[in-house]
Design a protein around this motif. Structure first.
Motif, PDB file in Angstrom:
ATOM      1  N   THR A 103       0.693  -1.863  -0.157  1.00  0.00           N
ATOM      2  CA  THR A 103       0.115   0.215  -0.232  1.00  0.00           C
ATOM      3  C   THR A 103       1.193   0.880   0.378  1.00  0.00           C
ATOM      4  O   THR A 103       2.293   1.316   0.795  1.00  0.00           O
ATOM      5  N   ILE A 104       0.794   2.350  -0.585  1.00  0.00           N
ATOM      6  CA  ILE A 104       1.287   3.016  -0.858  1.00  0.00           C
ATOM      7  C   ILE A 104       0.391   4.828  -0.562  1.00  0.00           C
ATOM      8  O   ILE A 104      -0.619   4.684  -1.685  1.00  0.00           O
ATOM      9  N   HIS A 105       1.074   5.521   0.356  1.00  0.00           N
ATOM     10  CA  HIS A 105       0.321   6.562   0.735  1.00  0.00           C
ATOM     11  C   HIS A 105       1.248   7.970  -0.065  1.00  0.00           C
ATOM     12  O   HIS A 105       2.381   7.744   0.186  1.00  0.00           O
ATOM     13  N   HIS A 106       0.410   8.651  -1.088  1.00  0.00           N
ATOM     14  CA  HIS A 106       1.343   9.605  -2.126  1.00  0.00           C
ATOM     15  C   HIS A 106       0.874  10.644  -1.237  1.00  0.00           C
ATOM     16  O   HIS A 106      -0.132  11.472  -0.262  1.00  0.00           O
ATOM     17  N   ALA A 107       1.965  11.492  -1.173  1.00  0.00           N
ATOM     18  CA  ALA A 107       2.303  12.962  -0.440  1.00  0.00           C
ATOM     19  C   ALA A 107       0.827  13.802  -1.020  1.00  0.00           C
ATOM     20  O   ALA A 107       0.458  14.362  -0.036  1.00  0.00           O
ATOM     21  N   ASP A 108       0.353  13.188  -2.144  1.00  0.00           N
ATOM     22  CA  ASP A 108      -1.088  14.311  -2.492  1.00  0.00           C
ATOM     23  C   ASP A 108      -2.559  13.727  -2.186  1.00  0.00           C
ATOM     24  O   ASP A 108      -3.434  13.646  -2.019  1.00  0.00           O
ATOM     25  N   GLY A 109      -2.184  12.352  -0.962  1.00  0.00           N
ATOM     26  CA  GLY A 109      -3.548  11.957  -0.138  1.00  0.00           C
ATOM     27  C   GLY A 109      -4.169  11.348  -0.825  1.00  0.00           C
ATOM     28  O   GLY A 109      -3.923   9.813  -0.412  1.00  0.00           O
ATOM     29  N   GLN A 110      -2.919   9.851  -2.119  1.00  0.00           N
ATOM     30  CA  GLN A 110      -4.491   9.192  -2.784  1.00  0.00           C
ATOM     31  C   GLN A 110      -3.416   7.803  -2.703  1.00  0.00           C
ATOM     32  O   GLN A 110      -2.407   8.138  -1.888  1.00  0.00           O
ATOM     33  N   THR A 111      -4.010   6.983  -2.418  1.00  0.00           N
ATOM     34  CA  THR A 111      -3.584   5.907  -1.797  1.00  0.00           C
ATOM     35  C   THR A 111      -4.318   4.454  -2.817  1.00  0.00           C
ATOM     36  O   THR A 111      -5.480   4.738  -3.569  1.00  0.00           O
ATOM     37  N   TYR A 112      -2.912   3.549  -2.875  1.00  0.00           N
ATOM     38  CA  TYR A 112      -3.355   2.673  -3.978  1.00  0.00           C
ATOM     39  C   TYR A 112      -2.531   1.641  -3.753  1.00  0.00           C
ATOM     40  O   TYR A 112      -1.408   1.834  -2.670  1.00  0.00           O
ATOM     41  N   ARG A 113      -3.431   0.681  -3.567  1.00  0.00           N
ATOM     42  CA  ARG A 113      -2.242  -0.728  -3.429  1.00  0.00           C
ATOM     43  C   ARG A 113      -2.196  -2.140  -4.374  1.00  0.00           C
ATOM     44  O   ARG A 113      -2.672  -1.665  -5.323  1.00  0.00           O
ATOM     45  N   PHE A 114      -1.623  -3.058  -4.112  1.00  0.00           N
ATOM     46  CA  PHE A 114      -0.705  -3.645  -5.081  1.00  0.00           C
ATOM     47  C   PHE A 114      -0.868  -4.728  -4.029  1.00  0.00           C
ATOM     48  O   PHE A 114      -0.358  -5.080  -3.430  1.00  0.00           O
TER      49      PHE A 114
END
Length: 169
Positions: free
Chosen positions: A19-30
């Motif tokens: 799970t990556i929490h980007h600096a702009d607030g978006q979260t992505y799961r791989f």
């Protein structure tokens, strides 16, 4: 570059979850949960991290972590490395091998091998344009990098350097 990194991670992380929490607030799961693979979450603390990683994954990720631009918020760094290594092994050994990892590695190596003039100048400056006081700490008056030649264990470093030059001649 964020899109490029996310696309790459979708192909690379198949089992286990990242799970990556980007600096702009978006979260992505791989990936997909798998008890044999780690579950890891990281946070990018600034918007430049995805570009740094996409352009040179090992260096961008390593420096990002070292500079605290990346934090591991679930799991440990070891878990993150294990996740990538185990998925890379699947890519390498698996029957449905896509070849994407090989292509990416070959492309990166080709770009890294190119030695543009500006890059060469930066490399030389980075390694050699240092203050003389630094060199004074470990080099003799002639700035000899190679090892000294001790003809007698009681000799000074300066004498051993002179003996080396005499031996070479």
């Amino acid at each position: 570059m964020m899109f490029l990194l996310d696309r790459l991670l979708r192909r690379v992380v198949r089992r286990g979850t990242l799970t990556i929490h980007h600096a702009d607030g978006q979260t992505y799961r791989f990936g997909a949960p798998d008890p044999a693979f780690p579950q890891v979450a990281i946070r990018f603390n600034d918007k430049g991290v995805p570009s740094a990683i996409a352009s040179n994954p090992p260096l961008g990720a390593g420096e990002g972590y070292m500079d605290r631009r990346i934090d591991v918020v679930e799991g440990e760094v070891y878990d993150l490395l294990t996740l990538f290594m185990k998925n890379a092994q699947l890519e390498h050994d698996g029957p449905s091998r896509s070849g994407f990892g090989e292509w990416l590695g070959a492309a990166r190596n080709m770009v890294e091998r190119r030695n543009w003039a500006a890059r060469s100048k930066r490399n030389v400056a980075h390694h050699y344009d240092l203050n003389d006081r630094l060199y004074d700490l470990f080099l003799d008056a002639d700035r000899q990098y190679s090892c000294a030649y001790f003809t007698d264990p009681a000799n000074t470093l300066e004498q051993a350097q002179a003996d080396k030059k005499a031996h070479i001649v």
